[in-house]
Write a protein that holds these residues in place. Sequence first.
Motif, PDB file in Angstrom:
ATOM      1  N   LEU A 167      -8.039   3.493  -0.952  1.00  0.00           N
ATOM      2  CA  LEU A 167      -9.147   4.437  -1.060  1.00  0.00           C
ATOM      3  C   LEU A 167     -10.455   3.745  -1.433  1.00  0.00           C
ATOM      4  N   TYR A 168     -10.379   2.450  -1.731  1.00  0.00           N
ATOM      5  CA  TYR A 168     -11.557   1.652  -2.073  1.00  0.00           C
ATOM      6  C   TYR A 168     -11.534   0.362  -1.259  1.00  0.00           C
ATOM      7  N   PRO A 169     -12.694  -0.304  -1.138  1.00  0.00           N
ATOM      8  CA  PRO A 169     -12.697  -1.609  -0.455  1.00  0.00           C
ATOM      9  C   PRO A 169     -11.722  -2.578  -1.117  1.00  0.00           C
ATOM     10  N   VAL A 170     -11.033  -3.360  -0.306  1.00  0.00           N
ATOM     11  CA  VAL A 170     -10.058  -4.318  -0.825  1.00  0.00           C
ATOM     12  C   VAL A 170     -10.786  -5.583  -1.248  1.00  0.00           C
ATOM     13  N   ASN A 171     -10.488  -6.068  -2.452  1.00  0.00           N
ATOM     14  CA  ASN A 171     -11.120  -7.285  -2.953  1.00  0.00           C
ATOM     15  C   ASN A 171     -10.361  -8.506  -2.429  1.00  0.00           C
ATOM     16  N   PRO A 172     -11.035  -9.419  -1.740  1.00  0.00           N
ATOM     17  CA  PRO A 172     -10.338 -10.581  -1.159  1.00  0.00           C
ATOM     18  C   PRO A 172      -9.762 -11.532  -2.210  1.00  0.00           C
ATOM     19  N   GLU A 173     -10.221 -11.420  -3.462  1.00  0.00           N
ATOM     20  CA  GLU A 173      -9.771 -12.354  -4.508  1.00  0.00           C
ATOM     21  C   GLU A 173      -8.546 -11.863  -5.283  1.00  0.00           C
ATOM     22  N   THR A 174      -8.143 -10.604  -5.047  1.00  0.00           N
ATOM     23  CA  THR A 174      -7.048 -10.056  -5.853  1.00  0.00           C
ATOM     24  C   THR A 174      -5.862  -9.649  -4.980  1.00  0.00           C
ATOM     25  N   ALA A 175      -4.690  -9.647  -5.610  1.00  0.00           N
ATOM     26  CA  ALA A 175      -3.469  -9.148  -4.967  1.00  0.00           C
ATOM     27  C   ALA A 175      -2.540  -8.675  -6.081  1.00  0.00           C
ATOM     28  N   MET A 176      -1.885  -7.538  -5.859  1.00  0.00           N
ATOM     29  CA  MET A 176      -1.002  -7.051  -6.919  1.00  0.00           C
ATOM     30  C   MET A 176       0.432  -7.568  -6.765  1.00  0.00           C
ATOM     31  N   SER A 177       0.799  -8.011  -5.552  1.00  0.00           N
ATOM     32  CA  SER A 177       2.183  -8.473  -5.337  1.00  0.00           C
ATOM     33  C   SER A 177       2.618  -9.568  -6.309  1.00  0.00           C
ATOM     34  N   PRO A 178       1.760 -10.571  -6.598  1.00  0.00           N
ATOM     35  CA  PRO A 178       2.209 -11.644  -7.495  1.00  0.00           C
ATOM     36  C   PRO A 178       2.516 -11.197  -8.927  1.00  0.00           C
ATOM     37  N   SER A 179       2.129  -9.958  -9.281  1.00  0.00           N
ATOM     38  CA  SER A 179       2.536  -9.447 -10.603  1.00  0.00           C
ATOM     39  C   SER A 179       3.340  -8.150 -10.461  1.00  0.00           C
ATOM     40  N   PHE A 180       3.903  -7.917  -9.271  1.00  0.00           N
ATOM     41  CA  PHE A 180       4.684  -6.704  -8.992  1.00  0.00           C
ATOM     42  C   PHE A 180       6.105  -6.899  -9.532  1.00  0.00           C
ATOM     43  N   SER A 181       6.188  -6.911 -10.867  1.00  0.00           N
ATOM     44  CA  SER A 181       7.452  -7.255 -11.531  1.00  0.00           C
ATOM     45  C   SER A 181       8.573  -6.265 -11.221  1.00  0.00           C
ATOM     46  N   HIS A 182       8.230  -5.013 -10.975  1.00  0.00           N
ATOM     47  CA  HIS A 182       9.258  -4.014 -10.680  1.00  0.00           C
ATOM     48  C   HIS A 182      10.192  -4.473  -9.560  1.00  0.00           C
ATOM     49  N   ILE A 183       9.623  -5.092  -8.522  1.00  0.00           N
ATOM     50  CA  ILE A 183      10.481  -5.426  -7.373  1.00  0.00           C
ATOM     51  C   ILE A 183      10.870  -6.898  -7.304  1.00  0.00           C
ATOM     52  N   PHE A 184      10.137  -7.763  -8.001  1.00  0.00           N
ATOM     53  CA  PHE A 184      10.469  -9.191  -7.923  1.00  0.00           C
ATOM     54  C   PHE A 184      11.151  -9.714  -9.197  1.00  0.00           C
ATOM     55  N   GLN A 185      11.136  -8.908 -10.249  1.00  0.00           N
ATOM     56  CA  GLN A 185      11.872  -9.291 -11.455  1.00  0.00           C
ATOM     57  C   GLN A 185      12.827  -8.188 -11.882  1.00  0.00           C
ATOM     58  N   GLY A 186      12.371  -6.947 -11.795  1.00  0.00           N
ATOM     59  CA  GLY A 186      13.192  -5.819 -12.228  1.00  0.00           C
ATOM     60  C   GLY A 186      14.124  -5.332 -11.141  1.00  0.00           C
ATOM     61  N   GLY A 187      14.626  -4.121 -11.319  1.00  0.00           N
ATOM     62  CA  GLY A 187      15.667  -3.613 -10.419  1.00  0.00           C
ATOM     63  C   GLY A 187      15.180  -2.700  -9.320  1.00  0.00           C
ATOM     64  N   TYR A 188      13.878  -2.720  -9.016  1.00  0.00           N
ATOM     65  CA  TYR A 188      13.336  -1.773  -8.035  1.00  0.00           C
ATOM     66  C   TYR A 188      13.169  -2.351  -6.630  1.00  0.00           C
ATOM     67  N   SER A 189      13.772  -3.505  -6.350  1.00  0.00           N
ATOM     68  CA  SER A 189      13.706  -4.074  -4.990  1.00  0.00           C
ATOM     69  C   SER A 189      14.219  -3.061  -3.985  1.00  0.00           C
ATOM     70  N   ALA A 190      13.411  -2.779  -2.959  1.00  0.00           N
ATOM     71  CA  ALA A 190      13.743  -1.775  -1.944  1.00  0.00           C
ATOM     72  C   ALA A 190      14.052  -0.427  -2.592  1.00  0.00           C
ATOM     73  N   GLY A 191      13.481  -0.200  -3.768  1.00  0.00           N
ATOM     74  CA  GLY A 191      13.763   1.043  -4.489  1.00  0.00           C
ATOM     75  C   GLY A 191      12.566   1.655  -5.174  1.00  0.00           C
ATOM     76  N   TYR A 192      11.362   1.117  -4.926  1.00  0.00           N
ATOM     77  CA  TYR A 192      10.202   1.658  -5.643  1.00  0.00           C
ATOM     78  C   TYR A 192       9.914   3.102  -5.236  1.00  0.00           C
ATOM     79  N   TYR A 193      10.297   3.466  -4.011  1.00  0.00           N
ATOM     80  CA  TYR A 193      10.119   4.847  -3.549  1.00  0.00           C
ATOM     81  C   TYR A 193      10.765   5.862  -4.489  1.00  0.00           C
ATOM     82  N   SER A 194      11.743   5.384  -5.279  1.00  0.00           N
ATOM     83  CA  SER A 194      12.547   6.321  -6.080  1.00  0.00           C
ATOM     84  C   SER A 194      11.716   7.061  -7.132  1.00  0.00           C
ATOM     85  N   TYR A 195      10.552   6.502  -7.506  1.00  0.00           N
ATOM     86  CA  TYR A 195       9.682   7.248  -8.432  1.00  0.00           C
ATOM     87  C   TYR A 195       9.245   8.567  -7.787  1.00  0.00           C
ATOM     88  N   LYS A 196       8.796   8.509  -6.521  1.00  0.00           N
ATOM     89  CA  LYS A 196       8.373   9.743  -5.847  1.00  0.00           C
ATOM     90  C   LYS A 196       9.584  10.600  -5.493  1.00  0.00           C
TER      91      LYS A 196
END
Length: 679
Positions: free
Chosen positions: A587-616
């Motif tokens: 909904l806003y312009p994307v900043n070329p210097e930032t990315a959330m994936s490298p700190s997306f711990s839910h799916i790369f450290q926690g148990g939400y891999s292929a499961g983040y949809y489960s919140y909705k």
Amino acid sequence: MSILTEKFTTKYNSAPFNQIKNEDYLPAFKELIHSSEEEINAIVNNPNEPDFENTIEALAFSGEQLDRASSIFFNLNSAETSDELQQIAQEVSPILTEYSSKISQNKALFQKIKKVYDQKDSYNLNEEQQMLLNETYKGFVRSGALLNEEDKEKLQKINMDLSLKSLQFGQNVLASTNNYFKHITNKADLAGIPEAILEQFAEEAKERNLDGWVITLQYPSYIPFMTYAENRELRKEIALANGKKSFQNDEFDNQKLIVDILKLKQEKAALLGFKNYADYVLEERMAKSPTKVLDFLNELLTKAKPFADKEIEELKSLAKNDGIEEMQSYDHAFYAEKLRKAKYDLNDEELKPYFPLNQVQEAVFGLSHKLFGLSFEEQKDIPKYHDDVKVYEVFEDEKNSGEKTFKALLYVDYFPRKGKRAGAWMTSYKNQYQKDGENSRPHISIVCNFSKPTKDTPSLLTFQEVTTLFHEFGHALHGMLANTQYPNLSGTSVKWDFVELPSQFLENFCYEPEFLKTFAKHYKTGEVLPDEKIEKISQSKTFMEGYQTLRQIGFGLLDMNYHTKVEELESKNIKQFEDYYTKQTQLYPVNPETAMSPSFSHIFQGGYSAGYYSYKWAEVLDADAFGYFKETGIFNPETAAKFKVLLSSGGTKDPMDLYKNFRGSEPKVESLLKRAFGE
């Protein structure tokens, strides 16, 4: 001999935190793995014909002390870590992964399990026993029991690599978070920020032996700054720092780790006969397939997008008044707070005095008593791992007798520390189970990061933090009310897209005027929050719902595409992949210097891999479930009793059957749309 290898002599067999030393862990794990292997060998070498009791049940109860030691260690590694503990984690993780692989790939053990499974119709098993047998057999198959020896070895190596890389991912995020702070000496730079927050920033500076104020990337610091700071350049700077966590091509960068983790998961899925990792995961979820998940997310996206666009237009018109022609993501919280104030006359800092932490905790305790007959008594003699932690004995009222029975231990750990990861979570130090005529009760923990009390002020919660506490307490209720036979079907051991139902369900009470009036009281005067403010809170439940929905859908789409299209990372880097698969939700312009994936711990450290949809997904369940409470009365004892059965049943039944037994029908997506958008 380590304290961790012995049966604990503490009250309720609680974790003896005050006696555990870091040097205890590694030898304890080695010894406990050895003794657990002996238990497995006893099952394998039993000369009697394999049956449910001597094979399936014996396996379910094996390794109890190892499970206890693991839960203690890994929970502390999240809540009270240190360099030394992180180093031990790097050594311990591969050992435990290897042990787990050895069990799941033990040919003789699996042959016995398969024999019992193939003859299951000849046993007179109850529903829970059937579930345990099915889950045990399926668990072994999904862990590679049907693979040839060469592929078993490949899978074992993949699992070990994954455990280490996931651990490293989390450690990098923590280090990247802790490494940044913004030191401010000119108070004019902090215009717009309420005094209570300034006091918190000053305390942080003092802890670092600095004058002035310090802002960190920990949420209790970062969120208030982004919400109230009038200095747009500083908002931009700090948002940029937050958006660059583990995305700076330094020693804590996670981009290569993400690719490594995803490729390993894809290899694992392929070895086990699945097209991709999402297919592998979703076989064991309510949603069943990536197609169904993507259809679900895209249906919500279509419904929510017009509402989100309208919300952002309102914010942009406010920003234009301040001369901002192109609003950026780092402006969102600031103008959303302005709009919320204008629409509902609600301001977090005005509300916070009505939500001191102790009062909010008493409210959720009281609600648990009203709905489920639970009471809480602080216990000073139970060992704990930090002075901030409090421990409660949880009791349940016995119907008609006036007696109380012990139900659980509850640890609460509310304040941020350097050794604690960000966010909020519920976990368990001991599962519930029944054995030898005894119902062994669970030990549950809630960990949050709320603002610390100061010398003049108690810990005061924003309304969002109030809902966070209720959310985690919903998970805790799932654990505390557990009443199953086997530890691996107990409490939150349910399908992953069902696990958020109790937590999201409990949040609904925070918006109910009837309930809010019982605890929203000024910490100094005892004055109840005025009716018009309570009404505004209730009305504000759907404030920025379109924006929040798109944000969650974006995370869900990104997660699902990472786990179905890993081959695209050959041609796209992490940033390009993220931008491409979230563009519909941006909904806003994307900043070329930032990315959330490298700190997306839910799916790369926690148990939400292929499961983040489960919140909705769980929001559909919780909207439908709370709709039932609204129909019958939010404190209706019969409805609460039915929900208590759902909570106490853990994973003993198919979650849709559990839900239908409670509600009388399957959940409807319309329940969520009606609550969110009035449709």
